[in-house]
Design a protein around this motif. Structure first.
Motif, PDB file in Angstrom:
ATOM      1  N   ASP A 249      -8.727 -16.761   6.029  1.00  0.00           N
ATOM      2  CA  ASP A 249      -7.868 -17.092   7.164  1.00  0.00           C
ATOM      3  C   ASP A 249      -6.652 -16.171   7.277  1.00  0.00           C
ATOM      4  OD1 ASP A 249      -9.555 -19.165   7.773  1.00  0.00           O
ATOM      5  OD2 ASP A 249      -8.336 -20.707   6.811  1.00  0.00           O
ATOM      6  N   ASN A 250      -6.317 -15.457   6.200  1.00  0.00           N
ATOM      7  CA  ASN A 250      -5.139 -14.582   6.232  1.00  0.00           C
ATOM      8  C   ASN A 250      -5.454 -13.186   6.778  1.00  0.00           C
ATOM      9  OD1 ASN A 250      -3.598 -16.611   5.067  1.00  0.00           O
ATOM     10  ND2 ASN A 250      -4.034 -15.909   2.988  1.00  0.00           N
ATOM     11  N   GLY A 251      -6.738 -12.882   6.983  1.00  0.00           N
ATOM     12  CA  GLY A 251      -7.129 -11.523   7.344  1.00  0.00           C
ATOM     13  C   GLY A 251      -6.543 -11.044   8.657  1.00  0.00           C
ATOM     14  N   ASP A 252      -6.658 -11.839   9.713  1.00  0.00           N
ATOM     15  CA  ASP A 252      -6.160 -11.405  11.020  1.00  0.00           C
ATOM     16  C   ASP A 252      -4.644 -11.271  11.025  1.00  0.00           C
ATOM     17  OD1 ASP A 252      -8.706 -11.272  12.030  1.00  0.00           O
ATOM     18  OD2 ASP A 252      -8.643 -13.238  13.008  1.00  0.00           O
ATOM     19  N   ALA A 253      -3.952 -12.211  10.364  1.00  0.00           N
ATOM     20  CA  ALA A 253      -2.491 -12.124  10.310  1.00  0.00           C
ATOM     21  C   ALA A 253      -2.044 -10.893   9.531  1.00  0.00           C
ATOM     22  CB  ALA A 253      -1.922 -13.394   9.677  1.00  0.00           C
ATOM     23  N   ALA A 254      -2.795 -10.546   8.480  1.00  0.00           N
ATOM     24  CA  ALA A 254      -2.473  -9.343   7.718  1.00  0.00           C
ATOM     25  C   ALA A 254      -2.598  -8.103   8.595  1.00  0.00           C
ATOM     26  CB  ALA A 254      -3.389  -9.236   6.500  1.00  0.00           C
ATOM     27  N   ARG A 255      -3.676  -8.023   9.329  1.00  0.00           N
ATOM     28  CA  ARG A 255      -3.876  -6.862  10.214  1.00  0.00           C
ATOM     29  C   ARG A 255      -2.818  -6.818  11.312  1.00  0.00           C
ATOM     30  NH1 ARG A 255      -9.195  -4.571  10.032  1.00  0.00           N
ATOM     31  NH2 ARG A 255     -10.444  -5.580   8.423  1.00  0.00           N
ATOM     32  N   ALA A 256      -2.485  -7.982  11.871  1.00  0.00           N
ATOM     33  CA  ALA A 256      -1.486  -8.023  12.940  1.00  0.00           C
ATOM     34  C   ALA A 256      -0.117  -7.586  12.448  1.00  0.00           C
ATOM     35  CB  ALA A 256      -1.405  -9.437  13.520  1.00  0.00           C
ATOM     36  N   SER A 257       0.085  -7.583  11.147  1.00  0.00           N
ATOM     37  CA  SER A 257       1.360  -7.168  10.557  1.00  0.00           C
ATOM     38  C   SER A 257       1.307  -5.712  10.090  1.00  0.00           C
ATOM     39  CB  SER A 257       1.705  -8.084   9.369  1.00  0.00           C
ATOM     40  OG  SER A 257       1.659  -9.433   9.729  1.00  0.00           O
ATOM     41  N   VAL A 258       0.350  -5.395   9.239  1.00  0.00           N
ATOM     42  CA  VAL A 258       0.289  -4.072   8.600  1.00  0.00           C
ATOM     43  C   VAL A 258      -0.093  -2.990   9.607  1.00  0.00           C
ATOM     44  CG1 VAL A 258      -0.764  -2.727   6.733  1.00  0.00           C
ATOM     45  CG2 VAL A 258      -0.207  -5.143   6.369  1.00  0.00           C
ATOM     46  N   GLU A 259      -0.852  -3.360  10.643  1.00  0.00           N
ATOM     47  CA  GLU A 259      -1.202  -2.358  11.652  1.00  0.00           C
ATOM     48  C   GLU A 259       0.002  -1.907  12.466  1.00  0.00           C
ATOM     49  OE1 GLU A 259      -4.234  -0.663  12.291  1.00  0.00           O
ATOM     50  OE2 GLU A 259      -4.477  -1.457  10.252  1.00  0.00           O
ATOM     51  N   ARG A 260       1.147  -2.544  12.288  1.00  0.00           N
ATOM     52  CA  ARG A 260       2.375  -2.108  12.963  1.00  0.00           C
ATOM     53  C   ARG A 260       3.146  -1.083  12.113  1.00  0.00           C
ATOM     54  NH1 ARG A 260       5.483  -7.116  15.725  1.00  0.00           N
ATOM     55  NH2 ARG A 260       6.449  -5.337  16.809  1.00  0.00           N
ATOM     56  N   THR A 261       2.529  -0.623  11.031  1.00  0.00           N
ATOM     57  CA  THR A 261       3.209   0.300  10.127  1.00  0.00           C
ATOM     58  C   THR A 261       3.761   1.522  10.844  1.00  0.00           C
ATOM     59  OG1 THR A 261       1.995  -0.404   8.143  1.00  0.00           O
ATOM     60  CG2 THR A 261       2.831   1.859   8.171  1.00  0.00           C
ATOM     61  N   PRO A 299       2.272   0.801   0.554  1.00  0.00           N
ATOM     62  CA  PRO A 299       2.693  -0.479  -0.001  1.00  0.00           C
ATOM     63  C   PRO A 299       1.540  -1.464  -0.195  1.00  0.00           C
ATOM     64  CG  PRO A 299       4.229   0.228   1.686  1.00  0.00           C
ATOM     65  CD  PRO A 299       3.070   1.174   1.747  1.00  0.00           C
ATOM     66  N   PHE A 300       1.700  -2.260  -1.238  1.00  0.00           N
ATOM     67  CA  PHE A 300       0.767  -3.332  -1.575  1.00  0.00           C
ATOM     68  C   PHE A 300       1.280  -4.644  -0.968  1.00  0.00           C
ATOM     69  CE2 PHE A 300       0.763  -7.011  -4.430  1.00  0.00           C
ATOM     70  CZ  PHE A 300      -0.594  -7.283  -4.576  1.00  0.00           C
ATOM     71  N   TYR A 301       0.377  -5.397  -0.340  1.00  0.00           N
ATOM     72  CA  TYR A 301       0.726  -6.691   0.233  1.00  0.00           C
ATOM     73  C   TYR A 301      -0.266  -7.747  -0.258  1.00  0.00           C
ATOM     74  CZ  TYR A 301       3.245  -3.751   3.615  1.00  0.00           C
ATOM     75  OH  TYR A 301       4.063  -2.823   4.214  1.00  0.00           O
ATOM     76  N   SER A 302       0.245  -8.813  -0.836  1.00  0.00           N
ATOM     77  CA  SER A 302      -0.605  -9.941  -1.162  1.00  0.00           C
ATOM     78  C   SER A 302      -1.018 -10.658   0.116  1.00  0.00           C
ATOM     79  CB  SER A 302       0.148 -10.912  -2.074  1.00  0.00           C
ATOM     80  OG  SER A 302      -0.468 -12.180  -2.079  1.00  0.00           O
ATOM     81  N   PRO A 303      -2.258 -11.181   0.182  1.00  0.00           N
ATOM     82  CA  PRO A 303      -2.662 -11.945   1.376  1.00  0.00           C
ATOM     83  C   PRO A 303      -1.766 -13.141   1.644  1.00  0.00           C
ATOM     84  CG  PRO A 303      -4.572 -11.432  -0.005  1.00  0.00           C
ATOM     85  CD  PRO A 303      -3.361 -11.028  -0.784  1.00  0.00           C
ATOM     86  N   VAL A 314       7.905  -8.441   6.365  1.00  0.00           N
ATOM     87  CA  VAL A 314       7.603  -7.930   5.032  1.00  0.00           C
ATOM     88  C   VAL A 314       7.217  -6.453   5.105  1.00  0.00           C
ATOM     89  CG1 VAL A 314       5.134  -8.539   4.964  1.00  0.00           C
ATOM     90  CG2 VAL A 314       6.440  -8.407   2.845  1.00  0.00           C
ATOM     91  N   VAL A 315       6.592  -6.051   6.196  1.00  0.00           N
ATOM     92  CA  VAL A 315       6.257  -4.631   6.371  1.00  0.00           C
ATOM     93  C   VAL A 315       7.539  -3.815   6.532  1.00  0.00           C
ATOM     94  CG1 VAL A 315       4.967  -2.981   7.789  1.00  0.00           C
ATOM     95  CG2 VAL A 315       4.044  -5.287   7.399  1.00  0.00           C
ATOM     96  N   VAL A 316       8.498  -4.355   7.273  1.00  0.00           N
ATOM     97  CA  VAL A 316       9.802  -3.693   7.391  1.00  0.00           C
ATOM     98  C   VAL A 316      10.438  -3.527   6.014  1.00  0.00           C
ATOM     99  CG1 VAL A 316      12.156  -3.952   8.270  1.00  0.00           C
ATOM    100  CG2 VAL A 316      10.206  -4.493   9.745  1.00  0.00           C
ATOM    101  N   HIS A 317      10.406  -4.581   5.216  1.00  0.00           N
ATOM    102  CA  HIS A 317      11.030  -4.545   3.883  1.00  0.00           C
ATOM    103  C   HIS A 317      10.421  -3.446   3.024  1.00  0.00           C
ATOM    104  CE1 HIS A 317      13.138  -6.685   0.492  1.00  0.00           C
ATOM    105  NE2 HIS A 317      12.237  -5.998  -0.200  1.00  0.00           N
ATOM    106  N   GLU A 318       9.086  -3.421   2.923  1.00  0.00           N
ATOM    107  CA  GLU A 318       8.447  -2.441   2.041  1.00  0.00           C
ATOM    108  C   GLU A 318       8.559  -1.022   2.584  1.00  0.00           C
ATOM    109  OE1 GLU A 318       7.986  -3.646  -0.704  1.00  0.00           O
ATOM    110  OE2 GLU A 318       7.920  -5.750  -0.137  1.00  0.00           O
TER     111      GLU A 318
END
Length: 492
Positions: A249-261, A299-303, A314-318
């Motif tokens: 269930d965390n997969g889409d939210a992870a992509r919606a965040s990290v893809e903004r890198t 950067p490494f992100y836990s799900p 969190v992407v901003v932070h890292e």
């Protein structure tokens, strides 16, 4: 007939003067890099300029085999030196000659070359080693994380011991080539750029290159099956992201965040100056841990960072750490405020940019949320101690101190300072006193009392009278969800 050798007193004096000063008796390198928080980490007798790591990993058994070649420079006349490594060493060569090896601590290997190394000499150290990293515990923990299809190493302040020998301290930064052989169908991800990839006889080799200096704890390795995306930031910086396919269930939210890198890297460049590396990205493996880490360029992100939905904060932070922590690394672990305070403050700037609470509102919220006497104020961000190095106060009180600094020196000087620090210390290290000196030079103000009160003194600092009137309003109007998202990103 033997000839008599006649040497005048004057000639003898000239000969004595010609003896090099480096003829002192060689001694072992200091047992540690001199860090008061971690006195056994690193070695004081040499520096590493480059790590070449050639690895083979079998996910089914967690067996890791490696040959590491370290290019080093002696900083004294060395009779022996230490490497930080917890795996089993089978051979060490120094300048092509076998060296004696002794295990002297839980992560310490003492190397004695066949002849001493002269101060300033450049040397090549080859280490052959192997082991099952997940079975190795040092000081009661294992930073190597197994996954359903491989493994991940990303941790702070120590991570290198489980996969390569190093001079493990951020004051000794080096470039890296990381070559990893894994079974076909498995991928290997590391820092920097994937320079080549090839397959033969059922195995695939991935060659990664980090061409900018990198602290040892910022080196990362992820092995498994990943969905990899590539692209560029709006300014053209290459971006590579990777996701385990089984994030649930965390997969889409992870992509919606990290893809903004890419977007976030360019936005941060407006505050901190040009992005310091040639590539950016991040990865989200299937691990049970909760933290994220600023492993350099990737950067490494836990799900679990995305358990409540998208979390670009969190992407901003890292990514802020790529300037404050990676590009300019701390000189000693007591300087951790230079990493975490500024990465947290970048989140506050992002909150302002997203109209979810200004930096001043967040500062007031932190200040009012912790009454006098709260243990929160007992942690000194400028020297928190090893036990409190990642305490909430380092992040939150640390960012609050930055807002106080901004209010004191004014926005013009403050935003010049944010760019000047990475510019003046690019690819090197820095200390809090050096940062204070730079802030004073740019602002023209003496800031000793401010730094002492907000970074080095236990207890709740007093606010100016003008700030107290603003405090109640800002603390009450902050959107609670904004603060919760920022807090979720601070779980290093």
């Amino acid at each position: 007939m033997r000839k008599k050798l006649l040497v005048s007193a004057a000639a003898a004096a000239v000969m004595l003067l010609a003896v090099p000063a480096s003829a002192a008796t060689p001694t072992p390198g200091a047992p540690g890099a001199g860090d008061p928080y971690y006195p056994t980490y690193g070695d004081g007798g040499y520096r590493v300029t480059h790590y070449d790591l050639r690895l083979k990993y079998q996910p089914a058994t967690d067996q890791l085999e490696g040959t590491a070649t370290l290019l080093t420079t002696a900083t004294q006349d060395l009779s022996s030196f230490d490497l930080d490594l917890a795996l089993k060493v089978s051979q060490v060569l120094v300048n092509g000659h076998p060296a004696k090896v002794a295990v002297t601590g839980v992560q310490k290997i003492q190397v004695t070359p066949d002849k001493p190394l002269a101060d300033g000499s450049r040397n090549t150290v080859v280490v052959r080693y192997s082991g099952v990293p997940s079975t190795i515990s040092t000081y009661g923990f294992d930073a190597w994380q197994r996954t359903p299809d491989g493994a991940v190493i990303a941790d702070e302040p120590e991570a290198a011991w489980w996969w390569f020998p190093s001079n493990d301290h951020p004051s000794d930064k080096a470039t890296y080539d990381v070559s990893v052989l894994v079974p076909d169908g498995t991928q290997a991800i590391s820092n920097g750029v994937l320079s080549s990839q090839s397959s033969q006889l059922g195995w695939t080799r991935y060659n990664w290159r980090q061409d900018k200096p990198q602290a040892t704890y910022l080196a990362t390795l992820a092995i498994g099956k990943f969905d990899i995306t590539t692209g560029t930031s709006p300014s053209g910086i290459p971006v590579l992201n990777a996701y385990s396919p089984d994030l649930g269930d965390n997969g889409d939210a992870a992509r919606a965040s990290v893809e903004r890198t890419g977007e976030i890297v360019d936005w941060l460049s407006g505050y901190f100056g040009p992005y310091p590396f040639g590539t950016a990205g991040g990865y989200v493996p299937n691990v049970p841990t909760h933290y994220a880490l600023e492993t350099q360029t990737r950067p490494f992100y836990s799900p679990r960072q995305f358990a409540n939905g998208a979390n670009p904060s969190v992407v901003v932070h890292e990514l802020a750490h790529q300037w404050y922590g990676d590009d300019v690394s701390l000189e000693r672990w007591s300087d951790i405020w230079l990493n975490e305070g500024f990465a947290t403050y970048a989140q506050w700037l992002w909150s302002d940019y997203q109209d979810e609470g200004t930096a001043q509102q967040l500062a007031d919220y932190v200040y009012s949320s912790h009454p006098a006497g709260d243990p929160f104020w007992n942690v000194k961000p400028g020297d928190p101690g090893a036990a409190n190095q990642f305490d909430d106060a380092v992040y939150d009180r640390g960012a609050l101190a930055i807002q106080v600094l901004r209010n004191t020196i004014g926005d013009d000087a403050f935003f010049k300072l944010l760019k000047a620090w990475p510019a003046e210390h690019r690819y090197g290290n820095g200390t809090i006193p050096e940062f204070q000196a730079l802030a004073e030079r740019i602002s023209g103000k003496k800031l000793g009392d401010l730094f002492q009160a907000w970074l080095y003194t236990a207890g709740k600092p007093a606010l100016p009278t003008a700030a107290k009137a603003r405090l109640a309003t800002n603390a009450a109007t902050l959107e609670p969800s904004s603060w919760q998202q920022i807090k979720a990103a601070q779980q290093h």
